[in-house]
Design an enzyme around this catalytic site. Structure first.
Site, short mmCIF file in Angstrom:
data_model
loop_
_atom_site.label_atom_id
_atom_site.label_comp_id
_atom_site.label_asym_id
_atom_site.label_seq_id
_atom_site.Cartn_x
_atom_site.Cartn_y
_atom_site.Cartn_z
N CYS A 142 98.32 61.39 57.13
CA CYS A 142 97.38 62.46 56.80
C CYS A 142 97.86 63.30 55.61
CB CYS A 142 97.08 63.31 58.03
SG CYS A 142 95.53 64.26 57.84
N LYS A 163 84.77 69.96 56.47
CA LYS A 163 85.92 69.29 57.06
C LYS A 163 85.56 67.88 57.51
CE LYS A 163 89.50 69.94 60.61
NZ LYS A 163 89.99 70.80 61.72
N SER A 192 90.94 64.45 60.58
CA SER A 192 90.84 65.89 60.76
C SER A 192 91.48 66.54 59.54
CB SER A 192 91.53 66.33 62.05
OG SER A 192 91.47 67.72 62.21
N HIS A 235 94.47 59.96 61.57
CA HIS A 235 95.41 60.28 62.65
C HIS A 235 95.29 59.24 63.77
CE1 HIS A 235 97.22 64.11 61.52
NE2 HIS A 235 96.04 64.50 61.07
N GLU A 237 97.40 58.22 65.71
CA GLU A 237 98.24 58.57 66.85
C GLU A 237 97.58 59.57 67.79
OE1 GLU A 237 98.81 61.94 64.09
OE2 GLU A 237 98.58 59.77 63.84
N ARG A 249 89.40 75.11 69.89
CA ARG A 249 90.26 76.16 69.32
C ARG A 249 89.55 76.90 68.18
NH1 ARG A 249 94.43 73.55 65.66
NH2 ARG A 249 92.50 73.48 64.43
#
Length: 309
Positions: A142, A163, A192, A235, A237, A249
């Site tokens: 990333c 985003k 992300s 990502h 993982e 969040r």
């Protein structure tokens, strides 16, 4: 085969409950094999969460993997206790004289800053330079992928209007390369991020081989230098609920955020997300360990020709 970690690493209990084979140092010394030495430079703020995700990813291989965690010395972590860092992490001076089969450099939540404005940029570039002669193959994840593309090839990132958030479809571009062996023609993977390196700039860089990309999300996977440098823009993982946690969040902080794409059933955030990318993520890390780490280094790591520069 097992992942070798320190006996009292907190995430060990979680891994064992998931039937992931882990062993501590005492048991490992009785194994008559040379484990694969992997260094993880963890730049993420929630380090224990990232530890768990990456250890899961590295566990699906017949190789014994010996993991060393490293943190940058020039940045004070605000989300991970100093006691955890002091007990389970090394700093660069402590590993400088060692050699590793592979290294993973994680992403970091600093993408809106210019690279040179990041307080550990100088230390990071020193580590990248060191890896050229001390690490067989390095994965950049990333933000680290953007940083690596900038540092090695001068490719600049740019801000996105919105985003890049959710799961995106990617297509395999070069099936003959072992890193994508076993991949389906198209696959989902998480992204992300607020920035990107334009895919046209990446294609124009002759040093890079693009292995997977998305019409919507751009680059997912590229490699250079025969696999000694691997750039993963997403990502893989991430676990099932990582995007869910990020989304909720940001909502709680009244930050501008769209629902992650292709993630919740019926785009309803009350639904438990389906895990639709784990198989390809495991395949990516397994292929890396097998073809670009294990098969590229001799039993005596000190004797690796291209690491003796």
């Amino acid at each position: 085969m097992p992942i070798k970690i320190q006996k009292d690493l907190p995430v060990r209990e979680i891994l064992e409950k998931e039937n992931i084979f882990v062993m501590d140092e005492n048991r490992a010394i009785h194994q008559d094999i040379r484990p694969i030495q992997i260094l993880i430079l963890n730049l993420m703020p929630l380090k224990e969460e990232t530890e768990l995700q990456l250890l899961r990813s590295l566990s699906n291989t017949p190789l014994q993997v010996d993991v060393t965690f490293m943190a940058v010395e020039s940045h004070e972590s605000k989300n991970t206790s100093m006691s955890h860092l002091n007990q389970f992490y090394k700093i660069f001076p402590e590993v400088r004289e060692k050699r590793f089969d592979g290294m993973i450099i994680t992403g970091a939540p600093v993408e809106k800053m210019e690279f040179e404005e990041v307080d550990y940029w100088q230390e990071l570039t020193e580590i990248i330079d060191w890896s050229e002669s001390h690490v067989t193959s390095t994965i950049y994840l990333c933000w680290a992928a953007q940083a690596g593309l900038y540092y090695h090839y001068g490719l600049k990132k740019r801000m996105l209007e919105q985003k890049m958030f959710g799961l995106f479809w990617h297509k395999v571009m070069n099936r003959k390369i072992p890193l994508v062996r076993g991949f389906d023609d198209v696959f989902l993977a998480p992204h992300s991020r607020h920035t990107e390196v334009p895919i046209e700039d990446i294609h124009a860089c002759k040093a890079l081989t693009v292995l997977a990309e998305s019409e919507e999300a751009g680059l997912f996977l590229a490699m250079a230098d025969g696999g000694r440098k691997i750039f993963v823009m997403g990502h893989p993982e991430y676990d099932r609920v990582t995007l869910d946690g990020e989304y909720k969040r940001d909502l709680s902080k009244n930050l501008p955020i769209e629902i992650p794409k292709n993630y919740y059933q019926n785009d309803d955030s009350s639904n438990r997300p389906l895990l639709t990318w784990r198989a390809h993520a495991n395949n990516l890390y397994t292929n890396w360990l097998n073809y670009y780490v294990y098969q590229s280094t001799p039993y005596d790591l000190e004797g690796t020709p291209f690491l003796n520069k």
